[in-house]
Design a protein around this motif. Sequence first.
Motif, short mmCIF file in Angstrom:
data_model
loop_
_atom_site.label_atom_id
_atom_site.label_comp_id
_atom_site.label_asym_id
_atom_site.label_seq_id
_atom_site.Cartn_x
_atom_site.Cartn_y
_atom_site.Cartn_z
N GLN A 381 0.84 -1.19 0.00
CA GLN A 381 0.00 0.00 0.00
C GLN A 381 0.88 1.26 0.00
OE1 GLN A 381 -3.17 0.43 -0.30
NE2 GLN A 381 -3.97 -1.66 -0.03
N GLY A 382 0.65 2.13 -0.98
CA GLY A 382 1.44 3.35 -1.10
C GLY A 382 2.76 3.17 -1.82
N PRO A 384 5.50 2.45 -5.00
CA PRO A 384 5.62 3.14 -6.30
C PRO A 384 4.74 2.55 -7.40
CG PRO A 384 7.79 2.76 -5.33
CD PRO A 384 6.81 2.03 -4.47
N LEU A 385 4.47 1.25 -7.37
CA LEU A 385 3.67 0.62 -8.42
C LEU A 385 2.28 0.24 -7.96
CD1 LEU A 385 6.34 -1.77 -10.03
CD2 LEU A 385 5.70 0.54 -10.73
N ALA A 386 1.91 0.64 -6.74
CA ALA A 386 0.62 0.23 -6.19
C ALA A 386 -0.55 0.75 -7.02
CB ALA A 386 0.50 0.67 -4.74
N GLY A 387 -0.45 1.97 -7.52
CA GLY A 387 -1.56 2.57 -8.26
C GLY A 387 -1.61 2.20 -9.72
N THR A 388 -0.56 1.58 -10.24
CA THR A 388 -0.53 1.23 -11.66
C THR A 388 -0.58 -0.28 -11.83
OG1 THR A 388 1.90 1.40 -11.54
CG2 THR A 388 0.68 3.33 -12.34
N LEU A 389 0.56 -0.94 -11.68
CA LEU A 389 0.59 -2.38 -11.81
C LEU A 389 -0.24 -3.05 -10.73
CD1 LEU A 389 1.78 -4.81 -13.35
CD2 LEU A 389 3.72 -4.73 -11.75
N GLY A 390 -0.26 -2.43 -9.54
CA GLY A 390 -1.02 -3.00 -8.43
C GLY A 390 -2.51 -3.09 -8.71
N ALA A 391 -3.02 -2.22 -9.58
CA ALA A 391 -4.44 -2.28 -9.94
C ALA A 391 -4.76 -3.58 -10.67
CB ALA A 391 -4.81 -1.09 -10.82
N LEU A 392 -3.77 -4.19 -11.33
CA LEU A 392 -3.97 -5.45 -12.05
C LEU A 392 -3.62 -6.66 -11.20
CD1 LEU A 392 -2.37 -4.44 -15.49
CD2 LEU A 392 -4.80 -4.56 -14.93
N GLY A 394 -2.97 -6.63 -7.76
CA GLY A 394 -3.26 -6.51 -6.35
C GLY A 394 -2.05 -6.01 -5.59
N VAL A 395 -2.29 -5.54 -4.38
CA VAL A 395 -1.20 -5.06 -3.52
C VAL A 395 -1.21 -5.85 -2.23
CG1 VAL A 395 -1.18 -2.74 -4.50
CG2 VAL A 395 -2.66 -3.23 -2.56
N GLY A 396 -0.08 -5.91 -1.59
CA GLY A 396 0.04 -6.64 -0.34
C GLY A 396 1.46 -7.09 -0.12
N PRO A 397 1.73 -7.72 1.01
CA PRO A 397 3.11 -8.06 1.38
C PRO A 397 3.76 -9.09 0.48
CG PRO A 397 1.54 -8.98 2.97
CD PRO A 397 0.77 -8.05 2.10
N THR A 398 2.98 -9.94 -0.20
CA THR A 398 3.58 -10.96 -1.07
C THR A 398 3.44 -10.66 -2.55
OG1 THR A 398 1.57 -12.32 -1.16
CG2 THR A 398 3.11 -12.75 0.64
N ARG A 399 2.86 -9.50 -2.90
CA ARG A 399 2.71 -9.18 -4.31
C ARG A 399 4.06 -8.89 -4.96
NH1 ARG A 399 0.07 -11.17 -7.35
NH2 ARG A 399 0.56 -12.76 -5.83
N GLY A 400 5.04 -8.51 -4.13
CA GLY A 400 6.39 -8.34 -4.66
C GLY A 400 6.97 -9.65 -5.13
N ILE A 401 6.66 -10.76 -4.42
CA ILE A 401 7.10 -12.08 -4.86
C ILE A 401 6.48 -12.40 -6.22
CG2 ILE A 401 7.02 -14.55 -4.37
CD1 ILE A 401 7.14 -13.88 -1.41
N GLY A 402 5.18 -12.09 -6.36
CA GLY A 402 4.53 -12.31 -7.64
C GLY A 402 5.18 -11.53 -8.76
N LEU A 403 5.56 -10.28 -8.48
CA LEU A 403 6.24 -9.46 -9.48
C LEU A 403 7.59 -10.05 -9.84
CD1 LEU A 403 6.44 -6.94 -11.24
CD2 LEU A 403 7.27 -5.68 -9.22
N LEU A 404 8.34 -10.53 -8.84
CA LEU A 404 9.64 -11.14 -9.10
C LEU A 404 9.49 -12.37 -10.00
CD1 LEU A 404 12.63 -11.65 -8.70
CD2 LEU A 404 12.15 -12.58 -6.44
N LEU A 405 8.49 -13.20 -9.73
CA LEU A 405 8.27 -14.38 -10.57
C LEU A 405 7.84 -13.99 -11.98
CD1 LEU A 405 6.49 -16.73 -8.00
CD2 LEU A 405 8.85 -16.88 -8.82
N GLY A 406 7.04 -12.92 -12.09
CA GLY A 406 6.66 -12.44 -13.41
C GLY A 406 7.86 -11.95 -14.20
#
Length: 459
Positions: A381-382, A384-392, A394-406
């Motif tokens: 939450q809050g 740098p990518l929460a309002g852009t990529l996070g809209a697709l 989701g945001v949260g403590p493990t969404r960074g892991i999802g981004l790394l795997l992507g």
Amino acid sequence: MKLPQFLSPGMRTYTAVWFGQMVSMIGTALTDFGVGVWIYQKTGSATPFAMVLLCMVVPGILATPVAGALADRWDRRRTMVLADAGAALSTLFMAVMLFAGRLELWHILAAVAFASTCRAFQGPAWMASTTQLVPAEQLGRASGMMNFGRAVAGILGPALGGVLVPAIGLQQVMLIDFATFIVAVGILFAVRFPPLPARAEPDAPKQPLLKEAAAGWQYVGSQPALRAHLLFFALVNLALGYVWVLHAPLVLGFAGPGSLGLVGSAMGAGLLAGSLVMTITGGPKRKAAAILSYGVLLGLSLMLMGARPWVPLVAAAMFGITVGIPVVNGSLMALWMPRIPADLRGRTYAVIQMLVWSTEPIAYLSAGVLADALFKPLLVQGGPLAGTLGALTGVGPTRGIGLLLGVAGIFVLAVTAAMALLPHFRTADSIPLAAEPDAPPVAAAEEPASEGAPVPVPA
């Protein structure tokens, strides 16, 4: 156990040894599960798991070059016996220390490192023997059988461990594992392997061990297509290393342990399905194309895995990741082992194994740092990518892991596209097979071949 008579003598021997190794792998999976539970109960920390993973991989990588040279010098069946016996002793050591109430983490790390070294000797000896036992057109099927054994162990080990560890305790589970090693070693004592292939210059004196090991590197260096394939596999294994480390925290960040079990089942089902395909069909005819196809499948599956915090999506992606592993591994084996000169196969396979494994420790060491320090802050939450990529995503403590795997998925797709542009990568299937030397004569004192005993089979 009476083996089917329609199998060739060499394939019958391979099947018997394969069965023993599968039984042993199931026992090892039991111990791995129980030791994991013990470590978590004693430490409550994730760091020891990373240490165990490193001890499983790094000693084997370091020992592999020498092990490959010895696989071309020593009797390969006896090498496998010694390797299995060494791994069994490492398990027995842990059981004795546990019984004495003195088991510590460093004991486990030492035992795992020793077992990893033993596996480094077993792998080249078994692979080089397989090419003598199994006809070239059956190598994909043989690889599928071995991956089938690993898949069965991966499914049954945790399932049985979850029942047996609470019921009878870790020490008894370790003793069961030790008994499975006895099964594997007993079968190895009961069979016969073909003699070592004749040396190219039989009258020449033996070279120093390190010089013999260097011959495997020289062969790999002389084959542009093989070098390209190994680079592809090393980079793919780097991406897969992140999956093995991060899939559990990814799922547990938005779901419970039951959902993680569902993802683990999908992983085992994928390995089992891919292994069955290879065992039944013998694998694809265009092996270089199959290797590239897996790169596409892996890249898309990684992107899917990190796209949304939804368990069925992650499970489907994990199935896609693992279903292709037996196919691509079998394709590499069936493509290259018959093309390597028979007297170089042990040490060349050792080099192949070392290079393919070399990137896994990088993933184990960097996954946590990248996920927590670099990618996690981007999608909280809050961030740098929460309002852009996070809209697709989701945001949260493990969404960074999802981004790394992507990102890892995009990386794999880019590597696959680059390799597809290399003509020698795509046309490796057309490289001629290596000529098979005549087997050396069997000494009169040796046991004569009986029904079911192997005879040299052209690879």
